[in-house]
Design a protein around this motif. Sequence first.
Motif, PDB file in Angstrom:
ATOM      1  N   LEU A 124      50.368  46.542  31.080  1.00  5.80           N
ATOM      2  CA  LEU A 124      50.028  47.963  31.115  1.00  5.80           C
ATOM      3  C   LEU A 124      50.242  48.582  32.485  1.00  5.80           C
ATOM      4  CD1 LEU A 124      46.744  47.830  28.992  1.00  5.80           C
ATOM      5  CD2 LEU A 124      48.945  48.778  28.275  1.00  5.80           C
ATOM      6  N   GLY A 125      50.455  47.730  33.507  1.00  8.71           N
ATOM      7  CA  GLY A 125      50.664  48.240  34.851  1.00  8.71           C
ATOM      8  C   GLY A 125      49.425  48.868  35.438  1.00  8.71           C
ATOM      9  N   GLN A 126      48.267  48.217  35.245  1.00  9.74           N
ATOM     10  CA  GLN A 126      47.027  48.770  35.763  1.00  9.74           C
ATOM     11  C   GLN A 126      46.167  47.657  36.333  1.00  9.74           C
ATOM     12  OE1 GLN A 126      45.442  50.614  32.231  1.00  9.74           O
ATOM     13  NE2 GLN A 126      44.537  48.726  31.463  1.00  9.74           N
ATOM     14  N   ALA A 127      45.100  48.030  37.038  1.00  7.18           N
ATOM     15  CA  ALA A 127      44.227  47.040  37.666  1.00  7.18           C
ATOM     16  C   ALA A 127      43.531  46.190  36.604  1.00  7.18           C
ATOM     17  CB  ALA A 127      43.198  47.747  38.541  1.00  7.18           C
ATOM     18  N   ARG A 128      43.306  44.936  36.925  1.00 11.36           N
ATOM     19  CA  ARG A 128      42.660  44.022  35.983  1.00 11.36           C
ATOM     20  C   ARG A 128      41.258  44.501  35.628  1.00 11.36           C
ATOM     21  NH1 ARG A 128      42.384  37.685  35.315  1.00 11.36           N
ATOM     22  NH2 ARG A 128      40.308  37.491  34.380  1.00 11.36           N
ATOM     23  N   THR A 129      40.538  45.079  36.595  1.00  7.72           N
ATOM     24  CA  THR A 129      39.166  45.527  36.318  1.00  7.72           C
ATOM     25  C   THR A 129      39.152  46.632  35.248  1.00  7.72           C
ATOM     26  OG1 THR A 129      39.334  47.070  38.192  1.00  7.72           O
ATOM     27  CG2 THR A 129      38.303  44.923  38.603  1.00  7.72           C
ATOM     28  N   VAL A 130      40.157  47.516  35.294  1.00 11.10           N
ATOM     29  CA  VAL A 130      40.250  48.572  34.280  1.00 11.10           C
ATOM     30  C   VAL A 130      40.481  47.957  32.909  1.00 11.10           C
ATOM     31  CG1 VAL A 130      41.576  50.584  33.511  1.00 11.10           C
ATOM     32  CG2 VAL A 130      41.083  50.266  35.942  1.00 11.10           C
ATOM     33  N   THR A 131      41.390  46.978  32.854  1.00 13.58           N
ATOM     34  CA  THR A 131      41.697  46.315  31.588  1.00 13.58           C
ATOM     35  C   THR A 131      40.493  45.551  31.062  1.00 13.58           C
ATOM     36  OG1 THR A 131      44.001  46.094  32.272  1.00 13.58           O
ATOM     37  CG2 THR A 131      43.274  44.712  30.448  1.00 13.58           C
ATOM     38  N   GLU A 132      39.767  44.891  31.942  1.00 17.02           N
ATOM     39  CA  GLU A 132      38.596  44.114  31.515  1.00 17.02           C
ATOM     40  C   GLU A 132      37.528  45.028  30.924  1.00 17.02           C
ATOM     41  OE1 GLU A 132      37.604  42.062  35.089  1.00 17.02           O
ATOM     42  OE2 GLU A 132      38.717  40.243  34.518  1.00 17.02           O
ATOM     43  N   ARG A 133      37.303  46.201  31.533  1.00 13.88           N
ATOM     44  CA  ARG A 133      36.319  47.133  30.980  1.00 13.88           C
ATOM     45  C   ARG A 133      36.752  47.627  29.594  1.00 13.88           C
ATOM     46  NH1 ARG A 133      36.020  49.149  36.346  1.00 13.88           N
ATOM     47  NH2 ARG A 133      37.473  50.844  35.809  1.00 13.88           N
ATOM     48  N   ALA A 134      38.049  47.899  29.464  1.00 12.08           N
ATOM     49  CA  ALA A 134      38.549  48.355  28.165  1.00 12.08           C
ATOM     50  C   ALA A 134      38.388  47.270  27.107  1.00 12.08           C
ATOM     51  CB  ALA A 134      40.013  48.776  28.286  1.00 12.08           C
TER      52      ALA A 134
END
Length: 327
Positions: free
Chosen positions: A41-51
């Motif tokens: 997704l080309g985004q920070a891992r923390t953002v993905t983990e919250r999602a």
Amino acid sequence: MSDDDRSAPLLRLGLSKAEAAAYLAMLDAGPTTATALARRLGQARTVTERALARLIHLGLASSHGPDGSGVAPIDPSLGLGHLANSRTAELQQAHLSAMDAYRTYRRQVHPQATDHLVEVVTGQQIVERIMQVEDAASTEVLRFDTPPWHTGGTPNPIEIRNLERGVAYRVVYSKSAVENGDYYACNIRPCIAAGEQARVLQSLPVKLAIFDQRLAIVSLAFGDAEVNDSMLLVRPSSLLRALTGLFETSWRSAYPLHFGERVPTALRPVQRRILELLGSGITDESLAELLGISRRTLSRQLEQLNRAAGATTRFQLALYAARKGWI
């Protein structure tokens, strides 16, 4: 279909952009990890983990792999159903809040306790309010239909849509409405075909529409005004109950304008339409014009119907058809 098109329904159900993107990416990639998904997704891992954490909470994803470090999409029926129910509850709460705010406004502007029960609507607002109220109907619409029409006697697509989604319509037409060939063709016939229950009377005392027993629209009939430039909105009150009683009394005495369940299949289409209009009280000339046939053809078809029913008059033919359950 683009990613925006795929994510739009999920956003309407309450998912964030990050959550919708993560869910769709999992559907494309299959079981994966937060790290791999964040890279995709080309985004920070923390953002993905919250999602992913919220998707798991909603029942749209689950932990995957022997150590539970992976994640995979699951059957969305449960999670999406929960989201849909949540949004429905939010909309209902918003509706209640808006109604409470409006009642507060009415009390502040018009402190009289009964002032809100009847509202006068004039000018260009009339058609807009009619369409708003009818579009919001959820169970039943009761109507006296007679000219002049606020909407100019045009088709009513809102009624067709309401009938398709299960809103019941009972409509009593005046003879003058049925006699209007253009209105009969573009409005009455399509609505009856879509499931409207229709009846007819020689004349109607008022133009009336009652929506879900919670709101009535009242305006002048043809004999009272050539042009309609005002109408009343009547909210729950003794007046609304009286208007409902007036409709029910008229409905019981009106003549059916559509077929019952036992109409013979052998009847020709023109004969079926003659029977539909038999009780409207319109003249032979108007009847022939509505059917698009000559007076001579109409007479011949009536003779054939009379012979089949053993009748000598229109009244006897109508009585026979009613007894047989044709209409």
